[in-house]
Design an enzyme around this catalytic site. Sequence first.
Site, PDB file in Angstrom:
ATOM      1  N   LYS A 171     -35.078  42.070   7.788  1.00 54.48           N
ATOM      2  CA  LYS A 171     -35.813  41.369   8.844  1.00 54.48           C
ATOM      3  C   LYS A 171     -37.288  41.213   8.461  1.00 54.48           C
ATOM      4  CE  LYS A 171     -36.838  39.362  12.696  1.00 54.48           C
ATOM      5  NZ  LYS A 171     -36.677  39.934  14.035  1.00 54.48           N
ATOM      6  N   LYS A 239     -47.428  42.030  14.528  1.00 59.08           N
ATOM      7  CA  LYS A 239     -46.878  43.377  14.365  1.00 59.08           C
ATOM      8  C   LYS A 239     -45.880  43.425  13.217  1.00 59.08           C
ATOM      9  CE  LYS A 239     -43.304  44.327  16.465  1.00 59.08           C
ATOM     10  NZ  LYS A 239     -41.828  44.332  16.226  1.00 59.08           N
TER      11      LYS A 239
END
Length: 292
Positions: A171, A239
């Site tokens: 990811k 983030k």
Amino acid sequence: MTTVGFIGLGIMGGPMAANLVKAGFDVVGYNRSQAAVDRLAEQGGKAASSVAEAVRDADVVITMLPDSPDVERVALGEDGVLANAKAGVLYIDCSTIKPDTARTVAEQAAQQGVRALDAPVSGGEQGAIDGALSIMVGGEAEAFEAASAVFDAVGKTVVHVGKAGSGQTVKAANQLIVAGTLELVAESIVFLEAHGVDTEAALSVLNGGLAGSAILERKGAGMLKREFTPGFRTELHHKDLGIVQAAAREAGVTIPLGAVASQLVAALVARGDGALDHSALLKLVEELSGRS
């Protein structure tokens, strides 16, 4: 596996939980915002008033949370998933977090007889609504097989990519590619507009060639219209890129273009646009070009 405890009913989690209801699962949902819980109840799910209530009778527990500390708190806390789940439960974390956090959760889960998978998703809000997410899964093969019916209800491309933490590593690579592509699409749009080109036509032909991508297909039209309603908030991508940079440094890998993309996303957040869709990188390119 019939009862699913679902924690985190936001932009992504809400539609995922709704699709599980449609697939015939008994879904018990919890979210800090009561409105999201009420929405799930209206769609046929059941409302829980705490994490403990959501997971106590569940065969499967799914979390979709913003960041690593949230997962640590919800999964490992005194009133969290592992403290309240029954033995043998299958725990699937679909959040995007640090690979080492995913490994820690998996290790502690195993000590308590809980099978854990890190299964971050890609596809944005529309992919979640359509049940067409791409899901990259880390963990034991047996647990992955056991989760197949759950994944089929929310995803289209579901791949077991390795041991615990591997899903989060893949990811991270996904977020690196998406950020870089969004930035280049933003630069291309500003470039085309500066030359007076019909940008709709231009993006159409570009998407039909080697430059074609899911980013152009899903984000291009909104970028041309300057519509940045969040399908994925810039602050969350910021983030995620922090995770990428930390993991790259840990592995001794250089990501020079990724570092530039990360800084541009950070700048967009710093200027107050963190709540916009990450395609709002276009605003930053316009400003840097003196065309805002």
